[in-house]
Scaffold this motif. Structure first.
Motif, PDB file in Angstrom:
ATOM      1  N   ALA A   1     136.399  41.315 140.833  1.00 32.33           N
ATOM      2  CA  ALA A   1     135.462  41.945 141.471  1.00 32.33           C
ATOM      3  C   ALA A   1     134.844  41.933 142.933  1.00 32.33           C
ATOM      4  O   ALA A   1     134.410  42.995 143.140  1.00 32.33           O
ATOM      5  N   SER A   2     135.155  41.240 143.934  1.00 28.90           N
ATOM      6  CA  SER A   2     135.343  42.087 145.071  1.00 28.90           C
ATOM      7  C   SER A   2     136.237  43.050 145.547  1.00 28.90           C
ATOM      8  O   SER A   2     135.719  44.274 146.429  1.00 28.90           O
TER       9      SER A   2
ATOM     10  N   SER B   1     133.367  50.723 144.723  1.00 25.71           N
ATOM     11  CA  SER B   1     132.714  51.351 144.088  1.00 25.71           C
ATOM     12  C   SER B   1     131.638  51.131 144.798  1.00 25.71           C
ATOM     13  O   SER B   1     130.608  52.438 145.225  1.00 25.71           O
ATOM     14  N   GLY B   2     131.324  50.518 146.542  1.00 22.74           N
ATOM     15  CA  GLY B   2     130.393  50.764 147.639  1.00 22.74           C
ATOM     16  C   GLY B   2     129.422  49.937 146.932  1.00 22.74           C
ATOM     17  O   GLY B   2     128.321  49.299 147.905  1.00 22.74           O
ATOM     18  N   ASP B   3     128.868  49.168 145.787  1.00 25.03           N
ATOM     19  CA  ASP B   3     128.031  48.616 145.869  1.00 25.03           C
ATOM     20  C   ASP B   3     129.024  47.347 145.923  1.00 25.03           C
ATOM     21  O   ASP B   3     129.226  46.086 144.904  1.00 25.03           O
ATOM     22  N   TYR B   4     127.677  46.652 147.272  1.00 20.88           N
ATOM     23  CA  TYR B   4     127.974  44.815 147.505  1.00 20.88           C
ATOM     24  C   TYR B   4     126.530  44.318 146.837  1.00 20.88           C
ATOM     25  O   TYR B   4     126.901  43.016 147.392  1.00 20.88           O
ATOM     26  N   VAL B   5     125.726  44.722 145.932  1.00 17.69           N
ATOM     27  CA  VAL B   5     124.720  44.142 145.773  1.00 17.69           C
ATOM     28  C   VAL B   5     125.300  43.327 143.964  1.00 17.69           C
ATOM     29  O   VAL B   5     125.641  42.172 143.971  1.00 17.69           O
ATOM     30  N   ARG B   6     125.564  44.394 143.109  1.00 14.38           N
ATOM     31  CA  ARG B   6     125.668  44.303 141.480  1.00 14.38           C
ATOM     32  C   ARG B   6     127.469  43.254 142.255  1.00 14.38           C
ATOM     33  O   ARG B   6     128.732  44.474 142.606  1.00 14.38           O
ATOM     34  N   ILE B   7     127.671  41.976 140.722  1.00 16.63           N
ATOM     35  CA  ILE B   7     129.016  41.675 141.430  1.00 16.63           C
ATOM     36  C   ILE B   7     129.441  41.844 139.400  1.00 16.63           C
ATOM     37  O   ILE B   7     128.513  41.565 138.792  1.00 16.63           O
TER      38      ILE B   7
ATOM     39  N   TYR C   1     131.999  37.000 147.265  1.00 21.14           N
ATOM     40  CA  TYR C   1     132.128  37.864 147.166  1.00 21.14           C
ATOM     41  C   TYR C   1     132.640  39.121 148.236  1.00 21.14           C
ATOM     42  O   TYR C   1     133.525  39.785 148.862  1.00 21.14           O
ATOM     43  N   TRP C   2     131.449  38.929 149.378  1.00 21.01           N
ATOM     44  CA  TRP C   2     131.363  39.399 150.435  1.00 21.01           C
ATOM     45  C   TRP C   2     132.424  39.087 151.223  1.00 21.01           C
ATOM     46  O   TRP C   2     132.787  39.989 152.654  1.00 21.01           O
ATOM     47  N   MET C   3     132.604  37.680 151.546  1.00 22.04           N
ATOM     48  CA  MET C   3     133.496  37.023 152.825  1.00 22.04           C
ATOM     49  C   MET C   3     135.434  37.974 151.941  1.00 22.04           C
ATOM     50  O   MET C   3     136.058  37.800 152.545  1.00 22.04           O
TER      51      MET C   3
END
Length: 534
Positions: free
Chosen positions: A41-42, A48-54, A69-71
């Motif tokens: 998922a990370s 994708s460049g989508d850092y909101v949806r997992i 995931y951000w980490m």
């Protein structure tokens, strides 16, 4: 200068953690299923460049917030290795190290500097934390937020007359916010149960005034609310509701995903999950109960008891759920060691049981290849012997009444056992790593469909476009996709063959991979196929 003076304890603890957590970090393949799902998922966030949806492939991962995931994304980008599993494990390594250092930093105020050093070292080497440090999951970093929150809360409880200033208060609320972004309500729940227990026990709530709840809650909202708003907009409000309905409530109300167990499970497993620290934690518990009138000990018991009962009561049980109470247990063990208490007869009996767990670790390298139908690996024998000797050395020291020596030998046992296990033995148990062997056999970038074997490690290793289908779907994928490969587990073979026969086509086997699918607890036999050219 002694070991406890100045910054020397921090330096020693960092060295200990690195020696425990780094071996095997790069060589151990992705572990199914949770680690591979988190890492994939990370990885998809980066792609994708989508850092909101997992998401895992096209499926929403509405189970945990985005913090971990951000980490993991940051670690993969900073190291410039988005395809390597070790990059996604770095936040767990950092979380484990921070947990140990914070346990010492706050623990010295609770139990004294020497006891805190013993306790934090024992926490560092316990099997559960070492295991979590080697996996790209939430639990090691969550533990750091737990210790930060509980440590800051302890300062207010112990210094109720002075009322610590804004710094400790904001640390407490910052830890709550980080914990929420990593794993939802777990950290607040642990703090609330601790507050309720100690306040009811003391019949006093005045010590909480210095926590500055209004500014604190505003800080939590400022950190958490932007992501909540963003994910709600991106999923039309579905993410939060789905997370509660499909992840949180099922765990609280029933045994989710067949992970149910009876109350008392964590207690029964403690000797193993806390190994080798359990040799010294269990003898400390009766002493702690006798000293419960002391504010620091009472606070540690308030951290342990209600939260332990809560985890035992929840129907869904996984070994790592209980990890948030281990820092408090380790500090009580440190208090026992620093206090110079005598070794009792029952401690010696416990040590024998503990030694048998070490023996199991020692014989595992010898038995595992046989159980997995793998050729015996002679190199494993000396490691088994060394682990056996290291595992019984603390038992001998405890029998002689040398408690602090037993603690040091327990640390040595952990270093020897875990470095051997994670760096040498586990990566060479090839039947376990089916996904890695498939990914190595299929050319990079080649279209691939898998049927019968749907473990997420294969998706992480071969690529997001890996298709997980049934036998008929995999056959159709071969027919429709030039240059495609299919990995067909024996359970899906008949359906695969039938679809090709109906289409008047044939496939040729280009490899066979036999192993053991540990996620399902059964053997797996996978054949690689390509469409036969006319």
């Amino acid at each position: 200068m002694t070991l406890t003076e100045g910054r020397r304890p921090y330096f020693l603890l960092i060295l200990l953690c690195l020696a425990l957590y780094l071996p095997g970090l790069t060589g151990l393949p992705p572990i199914d299923r949770d680690e591979s799902r988190f890492a994939q998922a990370s990885k998809q966030m980066i792609e994708s460049g989508d850092y909101v949806r997992i998401q895992f492939q096209g499926e929403s991962r509405a189970k945990k917030p985005a913090g971990i995931y951000w980490m993991q994304v940051a670690a993969a980008r900073l190291t410039e290795h988005p395809g390597a599993i070790w990059a996604y494990r770095l936040p767990s390594v950092l979380g484990a190290i921070l947990s140990v250092l914070l346990t010492f930093a706050f623990g010295q105020r609770l139990v004294g500097r020497l006891a805190a050093l013993f306790g934090s070292a024992l926490l560092a080497c316990c099997f559960l934390l070492v295991s979590e440090a080697h996996q790209a999951k939430t639990d090691a970093m969550q533990l750091a937020s737990v210790v930060l929150a509980q440590g800051a809360l302890a300062l207010f409880y112990l210094d109720r007359e002075k009322r610590p200033g804004w710094g400790p208060a904001m640390l407490f609320w910052l830890a709550q916010a980080i914990g929420i972004l990593i794993k939802g309500p777990v950290v607040p729940m642990i703090s609330i149960l601790t507050v309720l227990t100690v306040s009811i026990s003391d019949r006093s709530w005045t010590w909480l005034k210095g926590l500055r709840p209004l500014p604190g809650l505003a800080l939590v909202a400022a950190i958490v609310a932007p992501w909540v708003w963003a994910i709600s907009q991106a999923t039309q409000g579905a993410f939060i509701g789905t997370a509660v309905k499909t992840d949180l409530l099922p765990k609280l109300l029933g045994a989710q995903e067949s992970h149910g167990a009876a109350p008392g499970t964590y207690l029964a497993l403690m000797l193993a999950t806390l190994w080798p620290a359990s040799l010294l934690v269990v003898p400390a518990l009766p002493i702690a109960w006798k000293r419960r009138g002391e504010p620091a000990v009472r606070y540690l018991l308030a951290w342990i008891v209600p939260n332990w009962l809560m985890f035992e009561a929840i129907p869904t049980k996984l070994p790592h759920y209980i990890l948030p109470v281990y820092p408090a247990l380790a500090l009580l063990a440190g208090l026992w060691l620093a206090g110079g208490y005598k070794v009792r007869a029952w401690h010696k009996v416990l040590a024998l049981v503990w030694g048998l767990i070490g023996t199991a670790l020692a014989v595992a390298p010898i038995l595992a290849p046989k159980l997995l139908e793998l050729d015996m690996i002679p190199a494993f024998y000396p490691f088994g012997l060394v682990i056996l000797i290291a595992g019984w050395a603390p038992v001998v020291a405890l029998w002689r009444g040398q408690t602090q020596r037993a603690a040091l030998l327990a640390l040595v046992a952990a270093l020897v056992s875990f470095s051997s296990l994670f760096a040498i033995i586990a990566p060479r148990l090839f039947p376990l790593w089916i996904g890695e062997r498939i990914a190595q056999a299929v050319p990079p970038g080649a279209p691939l469909a898998a049927a019968g074997y749907h473990e997420p490690s294969l998706v992480f290793l071969h690529g997001t476009n890996t298709r997980l289908l049934d036998g008929g779907g995999a056959a159709q994928f071969l027919l429709d996709t030039p240059g495609a490969w299919a990995a067909i587990e024996v359970s899906a073979q008949k359906e695969f063959d039938a679809k090709l026969t109906d289409a008047g086509q044939q496939a040729e086997a280009v490899g066979t991979i036999n192993g053991f699918n540990y996620s399902r607890g059964r053997p797996a036999h996978v054949t690689l196929w390509r469409l036969r050219t006319q």
